[in-house]
Enzyme design. Structure first.
Site, short mmCIF file in Angstrom:
data_model
loop_
_atom_site.label_atom_id
_atom_site.label_comp_id
_atom_site.label_asym_id
_atom_site.label_seq_id
_atom_site.Cartn_x
_atom_site.Cartn_y
_atom_site.Cartn_z
N TYR A 56 15.98 20.54 -2.96
CA TYR A 56 15.88 19.14 -2.19
C TYR A 56 15.25 18.26 -2.71
O TYR A 56 15.89 17.20 -2.77
CB TYR A 56 15.65 19.54 -0.77
N ARG A 87 2.40 13.18 2.66
CA ARG A 87 1.51 12.24 3.30
C ARG A 87 2.39 11.84 4.46
O ARG A 87 1.81 11.63 5.42
CB ARG A 87 1.76 11.02 2.26
N ARG A 108 12.32 15.50 11.52
CA ARG A 108 12.79 15.88 10.21
C ARG A 108 11.62 16.84 9.37
O ARG A 108 10.55 16.43 9.38
CB ARG A 108 12.67 14.57 9.19
N PHE A 162 6.11 0.36 -15.86
CA PHE A 162 6.86 0.56 -14.51
C PHE A 162 6.95 2.32 -14.18
O PHE A 162 6.79 2.28 -13.07
CB PHE A 162 8.54 0.25 -14.99
#
Length: 403
Positions: free
Chosen positions: A164, A208, A221, A281
């Site tokens: 997933y 989290r 969920r 980045f």
């Protein structure tokens, strides 16, 4: 007053504020690009800041890539959409991005605006170079198919969990590596390392966001794998109740230990980056992830509310992350903070220590560690230090606004 107890965070906070203001002033004039960058700031202020590290062409591609996947994620996240409607949308989303007239009303607040006015994203997408378009389409196709699969499938095993996370985040790592390669600035990174970059971030987010996800209306969920949480509770939602705090924290630590398995790959990926802008980045979110990992570990507040790094520490990380040495330093310090919280009575203590030791060994072997003194708790400084820090901030502000 919290920031006054940490004068070393004051200047980075000012820089962050100035940078945020600069972003707002630099929004492009074209309607579709103005929508894209304005929406990016609304759905992810942190990403809107980090993306500024990139050059204009690559920045545009990454911005649209993010918004396309955010829109896809909005469809997946909307629990009010029946599965028989949601699945075909997810599976065909990679084709919708070529259609300037396509939109689908779902989500809430800014996400609903994104979906209602998705034509602007499609218009901007169609202006990207072919290499960028092909990479975005391919990743969107794979991700949509993977999300559709898990609409009708529970996350039962750790293998399911990894699969997933691959679909919703590992593929993002794949896509970004392809965009960097298309820009001609980086070699094409291995799929395995790219996947780990995404999985590490995603697993920390899933950890989290436990309470937000479990309390989702109209339907919870649940992304924590049954193979892990069933060792500690009969139902995943039981972990949020105070009477189950001890088992909940043990389960949390098990989840964090699982996520730590990807950290070594992330360090290897970042070490290979050549372009400074792309390095920053990539590195800033990874440092935020290891910091959040340390913050969440053994922290019952994950089951009580929102747990996140303070803004001043985030500002420091953005300001101080410039080289691979900075990455090694941050990973070493945050891993050490996590290590200090390990209870020998925790069922996974030995495995957690093993994974933390592996991270610290890599960082230490670089022979480039600095001393940042990152902390996750409150620290106190005397009045004189605070006054000196405020004076420095005033000087920096004067210099910035004088330019």
């Amino acid at each position: 007053m919290g920031v006054l107890s940490r004068p070393e965070e004051l200047i980075p906070l000012v820089k962050l504020r100035v940078a945020a203001g600069r972003i707002k002033r630099q929004i492009p004039p074209d309607e579709h690009w103005a929508f894209a960058y304005s929406m990016l700031q609304k759905v992810s202020r942190s990403f809107a800041l980090v993306i500024q590290q990139l050059g204009p062409e690559l920045r545009n591609a990454v911005c649209i890539f993010y918004l396309v996947l955010r829109a896809l994620d909005t469809v997946e996240d909307d629990t009010s959409i029946p599965a028989e409607v949601k699945v075909p949308i997810l599976q065909q989303f990679h084709r919708h991005i070529y259609n300037r007239d396509w939109h689908y009303s779902c989500g809430t607040k800014d996400y609903k605006v994104l979906m209602d006015k998705f034509r602007h994203v499609s218009t901007a997408f169609l202006e990207l170079g072919q290499g960028y378009q092909e990479a975005i389409e391919e990743i969107t196709r794979r991700m949509g198919a993977g999300m559709a699969k898990f609409i009708c499938k529970e996350v039962e095993t750790v293998d399911d969990y990894n699969e997933y996370c691959h679909y919703v985040a590992g593929l993002v790592g794949w896509g970004l590596s392809r965009l960097f390669y298309s820009a001609g600035t980086e070699d094409l990174a291995s799929d395995s390392l790219s996947n780990s970059m995404g999985l590490f971030l995603q697993k920390i987010n899933i950890i989290r966001d436990y309470l937000e996800d479990i309390n989702e209306i109209p339907k919870s969920r649940m992304f924590w794998p049954r193979e892990i949480w069933s060792k500690y509770a009969n139902k995943l939602e039981d972990l949020k109740y105070e009477e189950n705090s001890e088992k909940a924290v043990q389960c949390l630590n098990d989840m964090v230990t699982n996520a730590l398995a990807h950290a070594e790959d992330c360090l290897q990926y970042m070490l290979a980056l050549k372009d400074h802008a792309i390095f920053r980045f990539c590195a800033i979110p990874q440092i935020m992830a290891i910091g959040t990992c340390a913050l969440c570990y053994d922290n019952v507040n994950v089951f009580r509310g929102v747990v996140k790094m303070r803004r001043g520490l985030t500002a420091r990380i953005i300001d101080e992350t410039k080289t691979i040495s900075d990455v090694y330093t941050a990973f070493y310090e945050f891993s050490s903070l996590l290590e200090s919280k390990i209870d020998n009575n925790d069922p996974n203590a030995s495995l957690t220590r093993k994974r933390v030791d592996a991270i610290k060994k890599i960082c230490k072997s670089s022979c480039s560690l600095k001393r940042r003194g990152y902390d996750l708790d409150k620290s106190k400084y005397n009045t004189m230090l605070i006054m000196v820090a405020l004076l420095l901030v005033a000087i920096v502000l004067g210099m910035m606004y004088a330019k």
